[in-house]
Write a protein that holds these residues in place. Structure first.
Motif, PDB file in Angstrom:
ATOM      1  N   LEU A   1      40.277  38.081  35.552  1.00 50.55           N
ATOM      2  CA  LEU A   1      40.619  37.126  35.917  1.00 50.55           C
ATOM      3  C   LEU A   1      41.056  37.286  37.523  1.00 50.55           C
ATOM      4  N   TYR A   2      42.181  38.392  38.361  1.00 51.12           N
ATOM      5  CA  TYR A   2      42.885  38.302  39.018  1.00 51.12           C
ATOM      6  C   TYR A   2      41.629  39.020  40.247  1.00 51.12           C
ATOM      7  N   SER A   3      40.879  40.122  38.925  1.00 52.93           N
ATOM      8  CA  SER A   3      39.784  40.470  40.371  1.00 52.93           C
ATOM      9  C   SER A   3      38.813  39.416  40.967  1.00 52.93           C
ATOM     10  N   PHE A   4      38.276  38.914  39.787  1.00 49.46           N
ATOM     11  CA  PHE A   4      37.674  37.762  40.016  1.00 49.46           C
ATOM     12  C   PHE A   4      38.136  36.880  41.096  1.00 49.46           C
ATOM     13  N   GLY A   5      39.672  36.802  41.504  1.00 47.06           N
ATOM     14  CA  GLY A   5      40.154  35.427  41.944  1.00 47.06           C
ATOM     15  C   GLY A   5      40.333  34.501  41.699  1.00 47.06           C
ATOM     16  N   VAL A   6      40.351  34.185  40.210  1.00 47.55           N
ATOM     17  CA  VAL A   6      40.563  33.424  39.735  1.00 47.55           C
ATOM     18  C   VAL A   6      41.784  32.725  39.397  1.00 47.55           C
ATOM     19  N   TRP A   7      42.970  33.925  38.611  1.00 47.55           N
ATOM     20  CA  TRP A   7      44.127  33.959  39.077  1.00 47.55           C
ATOM     21  C   TRP A   7      45.210  34.342  39.722  1.00 47.55           C
TER      22      TRP A   7
ATOM     23  N   ARG B   1      52.526  35.468  34.331  1.00 51.58           N
ATOM     24  CA  ARG B   1      52.881  33.790  35.351  1.00 51.58           C
ATOM     25  C   ARG B   1      54.176  33.604  35.485  1.00 51.58           C
TER      26      ARG B   1
ATOM     27  N   GLY C   1      36.511  43.626  38.300  1.00 50.27           N
ATOM     28  CA  GLY C   1      36.657  43.359  36.999  1.00 50.27           C
ATOM     29  C   GLY C   1      35.199  42.817  36.264  1.00 50.27           C
ATOM     30  N   SER C   2      34.290  43.062  36.423  1.00 56.94           N
ATOM     31  CA  SER C   2      33.211  43.777  36.274  1.00 56.94           C
ATOM     32  C   SER C   2      33.379  44.185  35.131  1.00 56.94           C
TER      33      SER C   2
END
Length: 389
Positions: free
Chosen positions: A383-389, A159, A123-124
């Motif tokens: 967002l998936y990498s950061f665990g947000v989505w 989604r 993500g970064s």
């Protein structure tokens, strides 16, 4: 033959061919064995990766691996240099295979040890890449807005992807997304008239220059093919930060060609090393015993040589397109794309196609780069990498 069919047919991907072959595996596997099935699948993937540049160049039809390359390739066709565009892309692809094979073999040793750390950094890295693309632009505000809106559309589409059809295993929601963002806007705003006479009198850039352009493309393809959740479309975004697609068109096409093939090659290494399936072709390998990596890479090399020759031969027929009414051709291609999207992804796919086309028209209307439209893929992955989505 399977790769030729999927590569030249808009809307048909190598993943669909792999799904069909897997369905017939109970009959094919006893006849061909694991090595024969693997050879068919690898050759299909490699050949498709070479030949997909042809519809992108002459018809302006995007695929996952040609979404951004449609822009310089089709514009070169309008300049009468379509054959040269295909030849340089094919040569870049061949260099991508040459560079990627030894790197893929080396990756077998360190991928298992570094994978957990790489998963965290994905993500970064994408935030850094997209930030560089936007900040370096003269219209950073517009590009940021386009990136965010495209990302929102991507989040919505992924989604609710279960609402789309999955005709013959080919109903990926990426098809209407990329077609709407990169294909239809180009076709709808293309100039009228006839296709200019296609002429070829040799490559404008020497082979060593193609090789130099292919090297960063290979590295981008290897990185994106290794990182989880990314695709060739993400590699296109990375390359556009190094090589401006509207200023160095031939260099960009060589880099994109190398990136696409390197992505396919590293996908084989990642599957053998840690069992991750980076595309539908690799997923089909789960249905039988996987042959040794050296066998798979040998097949990839042989298929690349054959596919390069086929691509160059087909590029030589570009002169037959001279004089065709581009308005009728663009309209016919646009209608075909809409029909294919409807057949493969159903009503929900058509809704996504309409929304994506509306967003894809914005860069054309305000004359800014279309690269931020790749936010449709990168923002969900971030967002998936950061665990947000």
């Amino acid at each position: 033959m399977c790769g030729i069919i999927s590569g030249l047919t808009p809307g048909i991907h190598a993943n669909m061919i792999a799904a069909l072959l897997l369905g017939f595996s109970p009959a094919l596997l006893p006849l061909l064995g694991p090595e024969g099935m693997a050879a068919i699948l690898i050759a299909t993937l490699i050949t498709h990766s070479f030949l997909e540049i042809i519809p992108a160049t002459f018809l302006g039809v995007p695929d996952d691996g040609t979404s951004l390359s449609v822009l310089p390739a089709h514009s070169l066709t309008l300049d009468g240099k379509g054959e040269e565009a295909v030849r340089i892309s094919a040569l870049g692809s061949l260099w991508g295979v040459i560079f990627a094979i030894p790197l893929a073999l080396a990756a077998l040793w360190f991928i298992p040890f570094l994978q957990s750390s790489v998963d965290i950094l994905t993500g970064s890295l994408l935030v850094l890449i997209m930030g560089m693309v936007i900040v370096r632009s003269e219209a950073a505000g517009w590009l940021c807005a386009i990136c965010l809106v495209s990302g929102i559309l991507g989040l919505f589409a992924f989604r609710f992807e279960y609402l789309s059809w999955n005709t013959l295993g080919a109903g990926s929601i990426l098809m209407p997304l990329l077609t709407g963002l990169f294909g239809l806007p180009f076709l709808l705003t293309a100039s009228e008239g006839t296709i200019p006479r296609q002429r070829f009198s040799g490559l404008s850039i020497p082979t060593r220059t193609v090789a130099r352009a292919a090297l960063p493309g290979t590295l981008a393809g290897l990185v994106v093919g290794w990182l989880p959740g990314l695709s060739t479309a993400s590699a296109n975004t990375v390359i556009s930060g190094w090589i401006p697609y509207d200023q160095e068109r031939f260099h960009y096409l060589a880099a994109i060609g190398a990136s696409t093939l390197a992505n396919s090659i590293i996908g084989i290494a990642v599957f053998v090393a840690i069992g991750r399936m980076r595309n539908g072709v690799m997923a089909a390998f789960s249905g039988f015993e996987t042959p040794p990596i050296l066998f798979l890479l040998t097949i990839a090399c042989l298929a690349a040589l054959g596919a390069y020759g086929i691509t160059v031969c087909l590029a030589g027929t570009a002169s037959s397109l001279s004089g065709l009414n581009s308005s009728y051709l663009n309209t016919g291609v646009a209608i075909t794309l809409v029909l294919v999207c409807g057949i493969l992804t159903g009503p929900f796919g058509l809704v996504i196609l309409i929304l994506a086309t509306g967003i894809g028209m914005i860069p054309e209307m305000i004359a800014v780069s279309r690269v931020p439209c790749m936010g449709v893929v990168t923002i969900p992955v971030i967002l998936y990498s950061f665990g947000v989505w």
